[in-house]
Structures are given as C-alpha cells and as structure tokens.
Scaffold this motif. Structure first.
Motif, mmCIF file in Angstrom:
data_model
loop_
_atom_site.group_PDB
_atom_site.id
_atom_site.type_symbol
_atom_site.label_atom_id
_atom_site.label_comp_id
_atom_site.label_asym_id
_atom_site.label_seq_id
_atom_site.Cartn_x
_atom_site.Cartn_y
_atom_site.Cartn_z
ATOM 1 N N UNK A 1 51.630 82.352 68.941
ATOM 2 C CA UNK A 1 50.998 83.278 68.387
ATOM 3 C C UNK A 1 50.170 82.754 66.934
ATOM 4 N N UNK A 2 49.624 83.139 66.550
ATOM 5 C CA UNK A 2 49.555 82.526 64.856
ATOM 6 C C UNK A 2 47.546 83.476 63.558
ATOM 7 N N UNK A 3 48.400 84.374 62.977
ATOM 8 C CA UNK A 3 47.751 85.746 63.087
ATOM 9 C C UNK A 3 46.556 85.810 61.694
ATOM 10 N N UNK A 4 47.049 84.007 61.706
ATOM 11 C CA UNK A 4 45.779 84.371 60.402
ATOM 12 C C UNK A 4 44.543 83.913 60.703
ATOM 13 N N UNK A 5 43.919 84.573 59.581
ATOM 14 C CA UNK A 5 42.699 83.997 60.065
ATOM 15 C C UNK A 5 41.876 82.428 60.563
ATOM 16 N N UNK A 6 42.499 81.663 59.830
ATOM 17 C CA UNK A 6 42.420 79.851 60.228
ATOM 18 C C UNK A 6 42.262 80.211 61.842
ATOM 19 N N UNK A 7 43.999 80.795 62.253
ATOM 20 C CA UNK A 7 44.279 81.127 63.663
ATOM 21 C C UNK A 7 43.471 81.670 64.464
ATOM 22 N N UNK A 8 43.011 82.790 63.723
ATOM 23 C CA UNK A 8 42.043 83.892 65.276
ATOM 24 C C UNK A 8 40.732 82.398 65.058
ATOM 25 N N UNK A 9 40.366 81.557 63.833
ATOM 26 C CA UNK A 9 38.909 80.651 63.517
ATOM 27 C C UNK A 9 39.459 79.960 65.235
ATOM 28 N N UNK A 10 40.373 79.558 65.741
ATOM 29 C CA UNK A 10 40.598 78.470 66.532
ATOM 30 C C UNK A 10 40.405 79.006 67.874
ATOM 31 N N UNK A 11 41.342 79.876 67.799
ATOM 32 C CA UNK A 11 41.679 80.565 69.210
ATOM 33 C C UNK A 11 39.629 80.621 69.831
ATOM 34 N N UNK A 12 38.871 81.095 68.647
ATOM 35 C CA UNK A 12 37.578 81.432 69.142
ATOM 36 C C UNK A 12 36.792 80.243 69.421
ATOM 37 N N UNK A 13 36.644 79.675 68.451
ATOM 38 C CA UNK A 13 36.916 77.460 69.251
ATOM 39 C C UNK A 13 37.179 77.467 70.345
ATOM 40 N N UNK A 14 37.744 77.320 70.440
ATOM 41 C CA UNK A 14 38.660 76.710 72.047
ATOM 42 C C UNK A 14 37.506 77.313 73.410
ATOM 43 N N UNK A 15 38.124 78.589 73.135
ATOM 44 C CA UNK A 15 36.807 79.595 74.309
ATOM 45 C C UNK A 15 35.580 79.028 73.740
#
Length: 214
Positions: free
Chosen positions: A42-56
């Motif tokens: 879990x990474x709730x930062x904007x950075x983390x969210x951006x990375x999850x989206x990029x992976x997908x």
C-alpha cells in the motif's frame, strides 16, 4: 507446482513496491518489450497511485502483497491478514480499477514469521483460506538473492538468476523497494541473456503455472 508451461517461460516478479526503483524497472521492461508481475504494497501517495496506474496501463500484472507488509500485524491472526489483504485490494480497485486475485505472502507461504506471531498452523490456515476465497498465491523457484542484503551485489543478482533458470516455468523473485538499486542495474543483463537463450516472458494470472511452498 502446477500448470507447467510447455516452453521455456520466465515470470519476472517484483515484491514490495512501488518505489522510485519500480519506475526504473518499468522503463527497462518497456525498452525490451517484456512484461512482468508486481506484488505491491500500500502506498497512498500521489506517486504510489501513479505507479499503480502505469503498471496496469503498460500491460503488467499487479499482485497483492498485503497493504502494510507488517509481519507482526498481518501474521497475528487469520482475520488480521485477510483484513490487510482486502484493504489493499479495495485500494487498488479505487486507484487503478483492478482487484488482484494473485497473492504473494510476505516472506513466502512457509514463512516462520507467521508461526512466530500467529501460531504454528497459521500459514497453513491462510494458504487454504485464500484458495477457497478464489485467490491464487505464488511463491518462487528462482531467487535473485536481492533480499539477503539490504543492497545486494549486482553480479550476485545476475549470477543467481542465470544459474538457476531451467526449462519449463521459472518464477523469479526480485524486490523493487527503495534500497534495491542493484536489482535495477542487474535487470538489463538478465533480460538480454534470457532472450538469447530463447526464453519467453509472461505475466502471472490466477490460472498460471505456480509454485507453492505450502
């Protein structure tokens, strides 16, 4: 082990991200047109969210590595583990629109840490429970050894992977947390050599070849 591939297949897997190293790994995978599986926390930062989206968005698989990766918490009881797992599942769905049905237990399914905090039978109950709940969990049969030191020697990572791959299915364990800079450095050499040897790369799904320690 099951669902054994009929070709030389590599499943690159990365645990503990997202971090800045995840970004660098995604860049390398894009360069070589290779797909991989990321068992994220879990990474709730904007950075983390951006990375999850990029992976997908780039066609890789996301797996659930629990939200907190806190051994003392997640292995305190069956209920605590499932709560943490579901927390990440729901978060990933809200951010990236995916609800992963693939899991990697922190420390592996046979971790002694689970027994330490939750009793001798906890990990056995957990592995049974997640399968009954429609998940698949994945251990590994090739280790990069990048977790045996905070930052492992690059050549040890390269040699560990290249010496241990075999015909059939290879689930390779890497880590992409903040200290794992040498994992990033080793990856191009590993990919190039495996391509020369005729291996194909694939992502893990619920129906993929799997390795179970328990």
């Amino acid at each position: 082990m099951n669902n054994f591939p009929d070709k030389k297949t590599i499943y690159l897997t990365f645990d503990d991200g997202p971090s800045k190293n995840t970004i660098k790994i995604l860049d390398i995978l894009k360069k070589y047109k290779v797909k991989a599986t990321f068992f994220v926390c879990g990474n709730t930062t904007e950075f983390g969210k951006k990375v999850y989206k990029r992976i997908v968005n780039e066609g890789h698989a996301i797996g659930n590595h629990t939200f907190s990766h806190n051994y003392k918490v997640i292995y305190s009881s069956e209920e605590a583990f499932l709560k943490d797992l579901k927390k990440l599942e729901n978060f990933l769905f809200s951010v990236a629109g995916v609800k992963p049905k693939i899991i990697r237990f922190p420390g592996g399914s046979n971790t002694s840490i689970g027994k330490k905090y939750g009793g001798i039978k906890l990990t056995e109950r957990l592995t049974t429970k997640v399968l009954l709940d429609g998940y698949q969990y994945f251990d590994w049969n090739v280790s990069s050894r990048d977790a045996t030191k905070v930052t492992q020697d690059k050549e040890i990572i390269i040699n560990s992977v290249l010496q241990d791959v075999k015909d059939g299915g290879n689930i390779v364990l890497f880590h992409d947390s903040w200290p794992k800079t040498t994992t990033v450095e080793a990856l191009p050499t590993i990919i190039e050599e495996l391509l020369k040897r005729g291996y194909r790369f694939d992502i893990l799904t619920k129906d993929s070849f799997y390795v179970h320690f328990l």
